[in-house]
Enzyme design. Sequence first.
Site, short mmCIF file in Angstrom:
data_model
loop_
_atom_site.label_atom_id
_atom_site.label_comp_id
_atom_site.label_asym_id
_atom_site.label_seq_id
_atom_site.Cartn_x
_atom_site.Cartn_y
_atom_site.Cartn_z
N GLN A 220 4.10 7.18 -13.52
CA GLN A 220 3.22 6.07 -13.16
C GLN A 220 2.89 5.17 -14.35
OE1 GLN A 220 1.07 9.00 -9.96
NE2 GLN A 220 -0.07 7.17 -10.48
N SER B 85 -18.32 -11.69 -12.66
CA SER B 85 -17.21 -12.56 -12.25
C SER B 85 -17.66 -13.82 -11.54
CB SER B 85 -16.27 -11.78 -11.31
OG SER B 85 -15.73 -10.65 -11.96
N VAL C 96 -5.78 -6.28 -8.84
CA VAL C 96 -5.32 -6.33 -7.44
C VAL C 96 -5.83 -7.58 -6.75
CG1 VAL C 96 -5.36 -5.14 -5.21
CG2 VAL C 96 -5.12 -3.81 -7.32
N SER D 41 -0.28 0.07 -15.66
CA SER D 41 -1.00 -0.86 -14.79
C SER D 41 -1.72 -0.16 -13.65
CB SER D 41 -0.03 -1.90 -14.22
OG SER D 41 1.09 -1.27 -13.62
N GLY E 38 -10.18 -8.90 -10.38
CA GLY E 38 -9.45 -7.74 -10.85
C GLY E 38 -7.95 -7.90 -10.70
N ARG F 209 1.55 9.99 -16.18
CA ARG F 209 1.43 8.63 -16.70
C ARG F 209 2.50 8.44 -17.79
NH1 ARG F 209 -1.28 5.05 -14.03
NH2 ARG F 209 -3.26 6.19 -14.15
N ARG G 28 -10.22 6.55 3.13
CA ARG G 28 -8.85 6.93 3.50
C ARG G 28 -8.75 8.16 4.38
NH1 ARG G 28 -6.45 5.92 -2.55
NH2 ARG G 28 -6.25 3.63 -2.42
N HIS H 141 5.72 1.93 -10.46
CA HIS H 141 5.75 3.39 -10.49
C HIS H 141 7.11 3.90 -10.03
CE1 HIS H 141 1.60 3.32 -11.36
NE2 HIS H 141 1.08 3.72 -10.22
N CYS I 187 -1.32 3.99 -4.03
CA CYS I 187 -0.05 3.31 -4.32
C CYS I 187 1.14 4.26 -4.32
CB CYS I 187 -0.15 2.58 -5.66
SG CYS I 187 -0.68 3.61 -7.04
#
Length: 339
Positions: A155, A38, A12, A158, A10, A234, A98, A241, A128
């Site tokens: 933002q 993958s 990231v 991406s 991916g 966006r 989180r 960003h 992010c």
Amino acid sequence: MRVAIVGASGAVGQEFLRVLEEQNFPIDELLLFGSSRSAGRTYIFRGKEVKVKELCHNDDFKGVDIAFTSAGAGTSKEFAETITKHGALMIDNSSAFRMDDDVPLVVPEVNGQDAFDTPRGIIANPNCTTIQMVVALKPINDLSKITRVHVATYQAASGAGAAAMDELVDQYARLSRGEAPEVNKFAYQLAYNVIPHIDMFTDNGYTKEEMKMFNETRKIMHEPALSVSAMCVRVPVMRAHSEAVWVETERSISVDEAREAFASAEGVVVVDDPANKKYPMPLDVAGCDPVYVGRIREDIANERGLSFWIVGDQIKKGAALNAVQIAQYLLAHGKKFGA
């Protein structure tokens, strides 16, 4: 040290490969994991080919010291026990853990010491937009406690993944040929447009993205009563960003005092010379490590307020780099990995 990347193919995951190499992170063996789609792909890391293995419930993580995971919240929840059961530290880039009380949410420049409290062997990487904002909030909060934050984010495509970036490019190409653009990754056409909608709407009228900023900022800064209100938008930018931030502090802070605090803060670069049209922009910041701050000024609507503009590469500092910096912080402060 044995290091794993989960979600290696991916956007990231690929950034993890670049960041680990750039940072010269100490790795004796690198393992890459991904979906069945993958599996079998190969990537070059430090001059050697590394093949992606399919992520399975087995003992592949035995002997792994650190696993950087970025394969989505569902995958993180499903495989957390598999990844951590032999002692690997899981640094997770998804939203899965989180807000769990027993999982630290860490931005090293702000609350690095929290990374040592890992009862489940998991550290969460924040959203992010939250990461880059709290890096900028920290030096101001050190001068005087912040009581209120308002933020509007701008933002990049991406933030929705590599396919979203491709869609934005394709939309501009189609429109230039007089064709109707295809819309798959966003609620509406993003080319020549802005969309005040990121993630799902919640019952209070805010989106999940906006509520992440509310909840995560409080947790990272250890300020459960901090008032945070976000509007996430966006914009048709490829990468990095931007955020317009208004803060209220317990005492009034001058612009010079704030600028000096930003300039001396870890992970912050000041670009603030409006007379010469110098301020941070995503076009300049894409691919860079720090959070850039400019347009620093008093809030003329609040005698204890400041306003400033920040820009950061959300794939780099907002994801992969922050996760690697967490591991670096642990190593620098005495954390031992391996036998």
